[in-house]
Design an enzyme around this catalytic site. Structure first.
Site, mmCIF file in Angstrom:
data_model
loop_
_atom_site.group_PDB
_atom_site.id
_atom_site.type_symbol
_atom_site.label_atom_id
_atom_site.label_comp_id
_atom_site.label_asym_id
_atom_site.label_seq_id
_atom_site.Cartn_x
_atom_site.Cartn_y
_atom_site.Cartn_z
ATOM 1 N N GLU A 46 0.865 -1.180 0.000
ATOM 2 C CA GLU A 46 0.000 0.000 0.000
ATOM 3 C C GLU A 46 0.897 1.223 0.000
ATOM 4 O O GLU A 46 1.640 1.452 0.954
ATOM 5 C CB GLU A 46 -0.843 0.030 1.284
ATOM 6 C CG GLU A 46 -2.290 -0.297 1.108
ATOM 7 C CD GLU A 46 -2.997 -0.296 2.456
ATOM 8 O OE1 GLU A 46 -3.069 0.772 3.089
ATOM 9 O OE2 GLU A 46 -3.455 -1.369 2.859
ATOM 10 N N ASP A 57 -4.944 9.370 10.214
ATOM 11 C CA ASP A 57 -3.617 8.852 10.524
ATOM 12 C C ASP A 57 -3.122 9.360 11.864
ATOM 13 O O ASP A 57 -3.380 10.497 12.261
ATOM 14 C CB ASP A 57 -2.620 9.240 9.423
ATOM 15 C CG ASP A 57 -2.960 8.578 8.103
ATOM 16 O OD1 ASP A 57 -3.226 7.371 8.122
ATOM 17 O OD2 ASP A 57 -2.961 9.267 7.066
#
Length: 259
Positions: A46, A57
């Site tokens: 990824e 995140d």
């Protein structure tokens, strides 16, 4: 058969998906890191597209995004770097990021360029299912790009089934509703994963958020088809001056491979 479908056809347990931010630690580290990951036995990569406001995140990946942007990484630069990557990278590669920069680039142009260089699919966590169904899904299909949706322990069965129908490649099971990088007790997550398994979904399931070592990777593998490791990997890139050495050491610890 797509590369993702082929992967899960050949291997339906302990699939290792590694995430890292493109352009980190240095602008031109993206391809060498991809090669090192493949060479050490990683099944799937990824590639994170850095963004200035990565809300899902945690602080580690936010920092890598900020550094990659400072290094000069952009979507256009990334596609330029990836032009010949299929000459030596044979495992599936997904792009993960946020809708804003993709829309600025132009959604269809982005999909066309991603397909042209050999990208297999996208993960865009802030793309709503309704907009996928009514606007963007047909564009992704036009360019034969897989699209992966995320589910959490709070996602209702009805919605899980809907997102499973819309996804292709695999379903991304977030281990808990928090940002990336948070510690998780994988045994506490097992009931959630067993519930997902009981739905008999169309797609394989990979678990992400909080997978950081051999133990948590193997625990995830008891209840899903594999796991996604991001924060722990990018953190490891700081531990050695050479990111390739860091990559080799990290994957060896997860898979216990040598040489």
């Amino acid at each position: 058969m797509s590369r993702l479908n082929d992967l899960f056809h050949r291997k339906n347990k302990n699939v290792l998906n590694i995430y890292f931010t493109a352009g980190y630690p240095q602008l031109n580290d993206t391809l060498p890191l991809m090669r090192a990951l493949q060479n050490k036995g990683v099944d799937l990569i990824e590639l994170g597209m850095p963004y200035s406001d990565p809300l899902a995140d945690g602080p580690v990946i936010q920092e890598t995004s900020a550094i990659a942007l400072k290094n000069g990484m952009t979507i256009a630069t990334l596609f330029e770097q990836l032009k010949q990557f299929r000459e030596y990278i044979h495992i599936p590669v997904l792009l993960m990021g946020y809708m804003n920069p993709v829309l600025q680039y132009g959604f269809e142009k982005f999909c066309a360029d991603a397909k042209a260089v050999g990208i297999d699919g996208l993960i865009l966590p802030d793309l709503p299912a309704h907009e996928f169904e009514t606007v963007y899904g047909s564009i992704l299909k036009k360019y034969n790009l897989d699209f992966v949706f995320l589910v959490t322990p709070e996602t209702s069965e009805e919605r899980v089934r809907r997102l499973d129908q819309l996804s292709s490649g695999f379903l991304y099971a977030v281990s808990s509703s928090s940002t990336t990088g948070k510690d998780k007790d994988m045994h506490q997550v097992s009931a959630y994963l067993e519930k997902l398994k009981s739905y008999r979904l169309n797609n394989p399931i990979l678990v992400g958020f909080g997978i950081k070592n051999k133990e948590s990777f193997e625990a995830a593998g008891e209840h899903a088809n594999g796991a996604i490791i991001g924060t722990a990997f990018v953190k490891s890139l700081k531990e050695y001056t050479d990111p390739i050495t860091a990559t080799n050491m990290f994957v060896e610890k997860i898979l216990e491979v040598k040489g």
